[in-house]
Design an enzyme around this catalytic site. Structure first.
Site, PDB file in Angstrom:
ATOM      1  N   ASP A 471       0.854  -1.185   0.000  1.00 43.47           N
ATOM      2  CA  ASP A 471       0.000   0.000   0.000  1.00 43.47           C
ATOM      3  C   ASP A 471       0.890   1.236   0.000  1.00 43.47           C
ATOM      4  O   ASP A 471       1.976   1.222   0.593  1.00 43.47           O
ATOM      5  CB  ASP A 471      -0.912   0.009   1.238  1.00 43.47           C
ATOM      6  CG  ASP A 471      -1.927   1.141   1.180  1.00 43.47           C
ATOM      7  OD1 ASP A 471      -2.339   1.505   0.066  1.00 43.47           O
ATOM      8  OD2 ASP A 471      -2.311   1.664   2.251  1.00 43.47           O
ATOM      9  N   GLU A 473       1.026   5.636   0.441  1.00 40.99           N
ATOM     10  CA  GLU A 473       0.400   6.908   0.784  1.00 40.99           C
ATOM     11  C   GLU A 473       1.070   7.972  -0.078  1.00 40.99           C
ATOM     12  O   GLU A 473       2.295   7.949  -0.274  1.00 40.99           O
ATOM     13  CB  GLU A 473       0.565   7.236   2.267  1.00 40.99           C
ATOM     14  CG  GLU A 473      -0.070   6.214   3.197  1.00 40.99           C
ATOM     15  CD  GLU A 473      -1.550   5.994   2.950  1.00 40.99           C
ATOM     16  OE1 GLU A 473      -2.209   6.922   2.437  1.00 40.99           O
ATOM     17  OE2 GLU A 473      -2.054   4.897   3.230  1.00 40.99           O
ATOM     18  N   HIS A 609      -5.297   3.812   6.354  1.00 41.01           N
ATOM     19  CA  HIS A 609      -4.530   4.699   5.466  1.00 41.01           C
ATOM     20  C   HIS A 609      -3.057   4.715   5.825  1.00 41.01           C
ATOM     21  O   HIS A 609      -2.305   5.540   5.320  1.00 41.01           O
ATOM     22  CB  HIS A 609      -5.115   6.118   5.515  1.00 41.01           C
ATOM     23  CG  HIS A 609      -6.365   6.259   4.714  1.00 41.01           C
ATOM     24  ND1 HIS A 609      -6.375   6.272   3.343  1.00 41.01           N
ATOM     25  CD2 HIS A 609      -7.661   6.360   5.093  1.00 41.01           C
ATOM     26  CE1 HIS A 609      -7.609   6.403   2.903  1.00 41.01           C
ATOM     27  NE2 HIS A 609      -8.415   6.457   3.948  1.00 41.01           N
TER      28      HIS A 609
END
Length: 610
Positions: A471, A473, A609
């Site tokens: 993932d 950001e 997140h």
């Protein structure tokens, strides 16, 4: 008062203020340093300190909220004087990139021409604080460049405490059209100013003519009054009542007079009418109108008048035999000038104007919007009221406005419907046959991508292979414009996690405040980390030949692929998108956001997140 240490928080100073969620988030950590006013108490200066950037439009929105909610109709100006303490990621160059639109909008409040010049200027930085500003060499630019440089100095040094060296130059325009554009733009703005003044002079002349007639009538009445007073006895009380009841609708021959006596008083702005002020004169547009018949063959006329700073209700009595003439002049949409007495209505408790002594017709004092650009645009994305929850305007009004502004065409692109097309075409039929104006008929269609692959670039890999679940950001949604600020990944073999990769990435630019609120990643957290040029090779080594797995994988893989191109690395990844996978395996779900899928699978999801 809410405090943070010795700091007074914004919503601690203004606890009753109600604002939208996005504005609330922007101001919740802002500190109020000082609140000051002037001797007349019609100006309130609120000094604030913020550790994150707030765009100027949000500052203005907050000023308006404070005025509307805390001061009502009090005549006062609210000003937020902002100062910033920003992270070291902000240099004059990065600040200009993030704050450029706000500077242009702020400059427009002082000079539209100067704002347009800054917006079209070429600029670049040398070093950390030397700004080279190059504008087209016109007479106007020569006169405005020092002004623009002065405002930029004030913003950077006073508001942000940043030293900046601004060097302004003017280049000779190589494009005759560009020079012509500048000259036409200046001339159009000058013409607009003269037109407004001409309209004002015309209205003033009409009022002066009416005033002259009014003065003559006053003199005549004064003579009659003197002659009458010389007679013994004068009027009896019952004779006065009878005379008053049958007095004419208007006294005088002024064609602009509608009711009562003539007058030439200067109107007061409605936002200044905050309490009973005695007799006043206002002007404005009648925005609604109503009548109510009462006894003794009389009718109450009630109508709201707006001068676009505020609105007030006017109430007056008229005989029924006067109604046809009054209703022919007073109606919704008419501009009027009214003299009467402010009073609190005893029935509804609202401030109104009654005891009306005079009503005159007035000219439309509003300034219509115009397109002053010599190069007319073509709007290719326009929604009418047929676009549910998006457009509110009639298609005929939109098309007429584009035509009146001199646009060569306009595109109608409603959401999934074409109902506006017939009305748009009916307007075209009203134009001259040789009128070149065109309508571009379009629609925003809805497409379901049913060809999305769960596994992209898959070869002969099988489910028992090695996967890297990862993932990212980022500072935004564009793989080209935005930067990676964190990478987290785990390597999975035979269903077991065998290795981990986690690091911050220094984007070499400030992290937007909205991203910090979403991810909790601050500038200070990433400033000591390597940049993507060092991190990316390490991540690719970690991935090896494994299959990438991500939720909405196209987004994350897109950032990795784009950064590979920047470093001359040929990207080729096999990746699996768990959004597409969930649509197949969990068809009962209405949406496939990560938290929704995790909840359906009974998986704990904390701070997803990160």
């Amino acid at each position: 008062m809410e405090k943070l240490g010795n700091k007074k928080l914004f919503f601690g100073v203004f606890p009753t203020l109600k604002v939208e969620d996005d504005i609330q988030i922007l101001f919740q950590d802002v500190e109020v340093q000082k609140v000051s006013t002037n001797s007349k108490h019609d100006f309130l200066n609120i000094h604030i300190l913020s550790r994150h950037l707030i765009q100027k439009k949000h500052i203005w929105q907050m000023e308006q909220k404070i005025k509307e909610q805390l001061f009502g109709k009090v005549r006062i100006t609210i000003r937020l004087a902002e100062q910033y303490i920003l992270s070291e990621q902000y240099t004059p160059g990065t600040l200009m990139m993030e704050y450029h639109d706000s500077i242009v909008q702020e400059l427009k409040t002082h000079s539209v021409l100067a704002a347009n010049m800054l917006e079209r200027a070429k600029m670049h930085f040398e070093g950390d604080n030397v700004l080279y500003l190059e504008m087209t060499g016109t007479i106007v630019a020569e006169g405005k460049r020092e002004y623009i440089a002065g405002l930029l100095h004030e913003i950077f040094e006073t508001r942000f405490n940043m030293k900046i060296d601004i060097r302004v130059s003017c280049r000779e325009s190589q494009d005759d059209k560009e020079r012509e554009y500048d000259e036409q733009r200046v001339q159009q703005e000058i013409n607009a100013i003269f037109e407004r003044r001409a309209r004002q002079r015309g209205e003033l002349q009409t009022e002066n003519e009416g005033s002259s007639q009014n003065n003559e009538q006053k003199k005549e009445k004064s003579r009659e009054k003197r002659n009458g007073s010389e007679k013994k006895g004068g009027f009896k009380r019952k004779d006065f009542k009878k005379k008053d009841f049958y007095r004419p609708l208007k006294q005088g021959d002024d064609p602009s007079l509608v009711f009562g006596r003539n007058f030439d008083d200067e109107p007061i702005r409605l936002d200044q009418v905050v309490s009973e002020m005695g007799e006043i004169t206002i002007h404005g547009k009648i925005i609604n109108f109503d009548t109510r018949e009462i006894r003794n063959e009389k009718t109450i006329l009630m109508f709201a008048v707006s001068d676009f700073t505020d609105t007030i209700t006017v109430k007056m009595f008229a005989r029924n035999d006067q109604l046809p003439e009054l209703l022919g002049e007073l109606k919704k949409g008419v501009f009027v000038k009214i003299k009467g007495i402010t009073t609190i209505d005893k029935f509804d408790g609202e401030l109104t104007i009654g005891s009306v002594t005079g009503i005159r017709k007035s000219s439309d004092f509003t300034v219509s919007r115009e397109d002053l650009s010599p190069r007319k645009r073509v709007e290719l994305h326009c929604h009418t009221k047929m676009s549910d929850m998006d457009g509110v305007s009639e298609v005929k009004d939109i098309v007429k406005r584009a035509h009146d502004w001199g646009h060569p065409a306009i595109a109608i692109t409603d959401h999934g419907v074409v109902q506006s097309f017939p009305d748009a075409n009916h307007y075209i039929e009203t134009l001259d046959k040789d009128d070149p104006f065109k309508i571009l008929y379009g629609v925003e269609g809805y497409i379901v991508d049913d060809l999305t692959n769960i596994a992209v670039n898959a070869g002969d890999e099988d489910l028992s292979g090695t996967y890297t679940v990862f993932d990212l950001e980022t500072t935004g949604f564009s793989a080209i414009k935005d930067k990676i600020i964190e990478i987290g990944a785990v390597k999975v073999v035979n269903g077991e996690i065998v290795d981990r990769f986690s690091t911050f990435v220094n984007p070499r630019r400030p992290i937007p405040f909205e991203i910090t609120k979403l991810t909790s990643i601050t500038d200070e957290m990433v400033m000591g980390s390597p940049d993507i040029e060092r991190i990316l090779p390490q991540f690719l080594e970690f991935v090896g030949d494994s299959v990438l797995v991500a939720h909405n994988a196209g987004f994350d893989v897109g950032f990795i692929e784009q950064n590979c191109r920047y470093q001359d690395i040929t990207p080729h990844f096999v990746y699996v998108d768990t959004v597409a996978l969930a649509r197949v395996l969990l068809p009962a779900l209405s949406r496939y956001k990560l938290n929704t899928v995790a909840k359906a699978l009974g998986i704990s999801l904390e701070n997803h997140h990160r």
